[in-house]
Write an enzyme that holds these catalytic residues in place. Structure first.
Site, PDB file in Angstrom:
ATOM      1  N   SER A  48      91.987  40.655  56.963  1.00 27.47           N
ATOM      2  CA  SER A  48      91.642  40.879  58.363  1.00 27.47           C
ATOM      3  C   SER A  48      92.881  41.312  59.130  1.00 27.47           C
ATOM      4  O   SER A  48      94.014  41.062  58.693  1.00 27.47           O
ATOM      5  CB  SER A  48      91.087  39.575  58.970  1.00 27.47           C
ATOM      6  OG  SER A  48      90.996  39.655  60.376  1.00 27.47           O
ATOM      7  N   TYR A  68      91.618  30.225  59.992  1.00 30.81           N
ATOM      8  CA  TYR A  68      91.128  31.558  59.644  1.00 30.81           C
ATOM      9  C   TYR A  68      92.298  32.542  59.544  1.00 30.81           C
ATOM     10  O   TYR A  68      92.447  33.256  58.539  1.00 30.81           O
ATOM     11  CB  TYR A  68      90.117  32.051  60.675  1.00 30.81           C
ATOM     12  CG  TYR A  68      89.626  33.454  60.401  1.00 30.81           C
ATOM     13  CD1 TYR A  68      88.631  33.681  59.457  1.00 30.81           C
ATOM     14  CD2 TYR A  68      90.166  34.553  61.057  1.00 30.81           C
ATOM     15  CE1 TYR A  68      88.195  34.969  59.176  1.00 30.81           C
ATOM     16  CE2 TYR A  68      89.736  35.844  60.787  1.00 30.81           C
ATOM     17  CZ  TYR A  68      88.750  36.037  59.846  1.00 30.81           C
ATOM     18  OH  TYR A  68      88.329  37.309  59.571  1.00 30.81           O
TER      19      TYR A  68
END
Length: 261
Positions: free
Chosen positions: A137, A150
């Site tokens: 990401s 995350y």
């Protein structure tokens, strides 16, 4: 000879889109997801449209040793492409978030992805052919207040992918790590389970376009793939401001776009 690709998190989002791209290129597919109904629907859709074999495995990738279960279940089928796509997010201050959910995230993003890679890599090296696509990401490039686990787990995937890509030079095996920004998938709904509002719409990408970008990068053997000019700039934010300032910017973005119940 027909080749085989294994895709985790294949029932929706980028995993689904990547499965379609692989099917279109005549790869046989092994699709893995925890959602049995959606997997069944995806299998039926692909079989109806493409001329490839599709097997599905319903597995919870947050469970210990699930990678071993997967490798045993595929029964020595040579895997030519491994796509570690499964993942989810969780919003909130670390002291308020649920540890069990965060532990599941660490298992999915870090442990299972790494273990699957470990278990399938020797076969690729022995055949002197193989591709690994890890879905990280834009979050991988800086700390992420209010989504700390995350961001940290995606940073692990980026670092891990770059390191083994270097180790594997000359083996015939390549590793690509795709680092998209916000993408219009079910991720936004999952990440905001603990939030009363979710207003993220800036720089929102189409999942089919992101998947195609990552797919092409993988086929070319590119190591780090960041789709979109804005995302490329944001990934290099640390070059223009201090790390602490970048962290403050990320927190401001999180607070502006979501609020906690």
């Amino acid at each position: 000879m027909t080749k085989t690709a294994l895709i985790t998190g294949a029932a929706s989002g980028l995993g689904y889109e990547l499965s379609l791209l692989l099917a279109n290129d005549n790869y046989n597919l092994i699709l893995i997801d925890v959602d049995a109904e959606k997997l069944k629907e995806v299998k039926a859709e692909i079989i109806e449209t493409y001329k490839c074999k599709v097997d599905v495995l319903v597995k919870d990738l947050s469970k210990p040793n699930v990678a071993v279960e997967i490798v045993e279940a595929i029964n020595d089928v040579p895997i030519d492409i491994l796509v570690n796509n499964a993942g989810f997010g969780l919003f909130g201050s670390f002291n308020n978030t649920e540890w069990e959910r965060e532990l599941d995230m660490i298992h999915v993003h870090v442990i299972t992805s790494t273990h699957l890679t470990k278990l399938l890599l020797d076969g690729m090296i022995n055949r002197r052919s193989g591709k690994i696509l890890n879905i990280s990401s834009l979050a991988a490039f800086q700390p992420g207040p209010l989504m700390s686990i995350y961001y940290a787990s995606k940073s692990y995937l980026l670092s891990f992918s770059e390191a083994i890509a270097n180790e594997l030079k000359g083996t015939g095996v390549t590793v690509t790590v795709l680092c998209p920004g916000p993408t219009k998938t079910s991720f936004q709904e999952v990440v905001s389970e603990s939030a009363s509002d979710n207003k993220i719409d800036f720089n929102m990408a189409c999942p089919s376009e992101v998947a195609l970008y990552g797919y092409n990068a993988m086929q070319k053997g590119k190591i780090v793939a960041i789709p979109g000019l804005i995302n490329k700039f944001l990934a290099s934010l640390h070059r223009f401001v201090s790390r602490s300032m970048a962290t403050k910017i990320i927190r401001n973005i999180q607070e502006k776009n979501r609020k906690i119940d």
